[in-house]
Write a protein that holds these residues in place. Sequence first.
Motif, PDB file in Angstrom:
ATOM      1  N   TRP A  15       0.813  -1.216   0.000  1.00 52.98           N
ATOM      2  CA  TRP A  15       0.000   0.000   0.000  1.00 52.98           C
ATOM      3  C   TRP A  15       0.845   1.263   0.000  1.00 52.98           C
ATOM      4  N   TYR A  16       2.030   1.204   0.605  1.00 50.81           N
ATOM      5  CA  TYR A  16       2.873   2.396   0.681  1.00 50.81           C
ATOM      6  C   TYR A  16       3.394   2.806  -0.693  1.00 50.81           C
ATOM      7  N   ASP A  17       3.476   1.853  -1.642  1.00 46.47           N
ATOM      8  CA  ASP A  17       3.883   2.214  -2.996  1.00 46.47           C
ATOM      9  C   ASP A  17       2.858   3.114  -3.669  1.00 46.47           C
ATOM     10  N   TYR A  18       1.613   2.961  -3.278  1.00 48.94           N
ATOM     11  CA  TYR A  18       0.556   3.753  -3.889  1.00 48.94           C
ATOM     12  C   TYR A  18       0.242   5.006  -3.090  1.00 48.94           C
ATOM     13  N   ALA A  19       0.678   5.063  -1.847  1.00 48.34           N
ATOM     14  CA  ALA A  19       0.301   6.166  -0.969  1.00 48.34           C
ATOM     15  C   ALA A  19       1.040   7.457  -1.299  1.00 48.34           C
ATOM     16  N   GLU A  20       2.265   7.372  -1.802  1.00 47.87           N
ATOM     17  CA  GLU A  20       3.042   8.570  -2.072  1.00 47.87           C
ATOM     18  C   GLU A  20       3.131   8.814  -3.570  1.00 47.87           C
ATOM     19  N   ALA A  21       3.137  10.074  -3.907  1.00 47.08           N
ATOM     20  CA  ALA A  21       3.236  10.443  -5.319  1.00 47.08           C
ATOM     21  C   ALA A  21       4.646  10.168  -5.825  1.00 47.08           C
ATOM     22  N   GLU A  22       4.733   9.834  -7.097  1.00 46.72           N
ATOM     23  CA  GLU A  22       6.033   9.597  -7.709  1.00 46.72           C
ATOM     24  C   GLU A  22       6.699  10.939  -7.993  1.00 46.72           C
ATOM     25  N   THR A  23       7.826  11.182  -7.367  1.00 44.36           N
ATOM     26  CA  THR A  23       8.579  12.399  -7.630  1.00 44.36           C
ATOM     27  C   THR A  23       9.942  12.004  -8.173  1.00 44.36           C
ATOM     28  N   PRO A  24      10.405  12.700  -9.179  1.00 43.52           N
ATOM     29  CA  PRO A  24      11.716  12.350  -9.724  1.00 43.52           C
ATOM     30  C   PRO A  24      12.821  12.697  -8.735  1.00 43.52           C
ATOM     31  N   PRO A  25      13.944  11.992  -8.785  1.00 41.40           N
ATOM     32  CA  PRO A  25      15.041  12.292  -7.870  1.00 41.40           C
ATOM     33  C   PRO A  25      15.632  13.676  -8.164  1.00 41.40           C
ATOM     34  N   SER A  26      16.133  14.302  -7.143  1.00 39.00           N
ATOM     35  CA  SER A  26      16.693  15.644  -7.304  1.00 39.00           C
ATOM     36  C   SER A  26      18.049  15.565  -7.996  1.00 39.00           C
ATOM     37  N   ARG A  27      18.526  16.704  -8.474  1.00 38.63           N
ATOM     38  CA  ARG A  27      19.817  16.743  -9.162  1.00 38.63           C
ATOM     39  C   ARG A  27      20.979  16.310  -8.278  1.00 38.63           C
ATOM     40  N   PRO A  28      21.061  16.776  -7.031  1.00 38.08           N
ATOM     41  CA  PRO A  28      22.178  16.305  -6.182  1.00 38.08           C
ATOM     42  C   PRO A  28      22.165  14.788  -5.975  1.00 38.08           C
ATOM     43  N   LEU A  29      20.976  14.220  -5.857  1.00 37.14           N
ATOM     44  CA  LEU A  29      20.885  12.771  -5.684  1.00 37.14           C
ATOM     45  C   LEU A  29      21.328  12.041  -6.953  1.00 37.14           C
ATOM     46  N   LEU A  30      20.930  12.549  -8.112  1.00 36.01           N
ATOM     47  CA  LEU A  30      21.380  11.959  -9.376  1.00 36.01           C
ATOM     48  C   LEU A  30      22.887  12.087  -9.538  1.00 36.01           C
ATOM     49  N   LEU A  31      23.431  13.231  -9.157  1.00 37.61           N
ATOM     50  CA  LEU A  31      24.874  13.446  -9.240  1.00 37.61           C
ATOM     51  C   LEU A  31      25.616  12.496  -8.309  1.00 37.61           C
ATOM     52  N   LEU A  32      25.126  12.346  -7.094  1.00 40.80           N
ATOM     53  CA  LEU A  32      25.748  11.432  -6.136  1.00 40.80           C
ATOM     54  C   LEU A  32      25.703   9.995  -6.650  1.00 40.80           C
ATOM     55  N   ALA A  33      24.562   9.582  -7.203  1.00 40.75           N
ATOM     56  CA  ALA A  33      24.442   8.226  -7.737  1.00 40.75           C
ATOM     57  C   ALA A  33      25.390   8.019  -8.911  1.00 40.75           C
ATOM     58  N   SER A  34      25.540   9.026  -9.750  1.00 42.73           N
ATOM     59  CA  SER A  34      26.446   8.921 -10.894  1.00 42.73           C
ATOM     60  C   SER A  34      27.887   8.814 -10.442  1.00 42.73           C
ATOM     61  N   VAL A  35      28.273   9.626  -9.479  1.00 45.25           N
ATOM     62  CA  VAL A  35      29.657   9.591  -8.968  1.00 45.25           C
ATOM     63  C   VAL A  35      29.935   8.244  -8.302  1.00 45.25           C
ATOM     64  N   LEU A  36      28.993   7.756  -7.533  1.00 47.92           N
ATOM     65  CA  LEU A  36      29.166   6.464  -6.870  1.00 47.92           C
ATOM     66  C   LEU A  36      29.291   5.342  -7.895  1.00 47.92           C
ATOM     67  N   SER A  37      28.422   5.357  -8.888  1.00 47.52           N
ATOM     68  CA  SER A  37      28.462   4.327  -9.917  1.00 47.52           C
ATOM     69  C   SER A  37      29.774   4.375 -10.698  1.00 47.52           C
ATOM     70  N   LEU A  38      30.217   5.566 -11.046  1.00 50.17           N
ATOM     71  CA  LEU A  38      31.463   5.712 -11.787  1.00 50.17           C
ATOM     72  C   LEU A  38      32.660   5.253 -10.956  1.00 50.17           C
ATOM     73  N   SER A  39      32.697   5.645  -9.686  1.00 49.05           N
ATOM     74  CA  SER A  39      33.837   5.262  -8.849  1.00 49.05           C
ATOM     75  C   SER A  39      33.861   3.750  -8.604  1.00 49.05           C
ATOM     76  N   LEU A  40      32.714   3.136  -8.417  1.00 48.18           N
ATOM     77  CA  LEU A  40      32.687   1.680  -8.242  1.00 48.18           C
ATOM     78  C   LEU A  40      33.114   0.967  -9.516  1.00 48.18           C
ATOM     79  N   GLY A  41      32.725   1.503 -10.666  1.00 44.02           N
ATOM     80  CA  GLY A  41      33.139   0.914 -11.932  1.00 44.02           C
ATOM     81  C   GLY A  41      34.642   0.998 -12.130  1.00 44.02           C
ATOM     82  N   VAL A  42      35.221   2.143 -11.787  1.00 43.69           N
ATOM     83  CA  VAL A  42      36.672   2.316 -11.913  1.00 43.69           C
ATOM     84  C   VAL A  42      37.406   1.373 -10.971  1.00 43.69           C
TER      85      VAL A  42
END
Length: 75
Positions: A15-42
Amino acid sequence: MPPRDHAMQDDNPLWYDYAEAETPPSRPLLLLASVLSLSLGVMLRGARAHEASHRLWSRIVARVSRRPKIDVQHF
């Protein structure tokens, strides 16, 4: 009273999946995820390269050590 949607009922474990509206991730969160993914790949590529070089040198040493000794006569 209007009928309730089955998604919001208490017997639905998701039920909690339906209770909250879908909001896109913020830019800092996307940047952090990209940096983490890139560093783990390296780091993963570096570890694989180190392992490959270790295996290569181990094979070379094993091959050289299996060669027959050459009898060298000194002049």
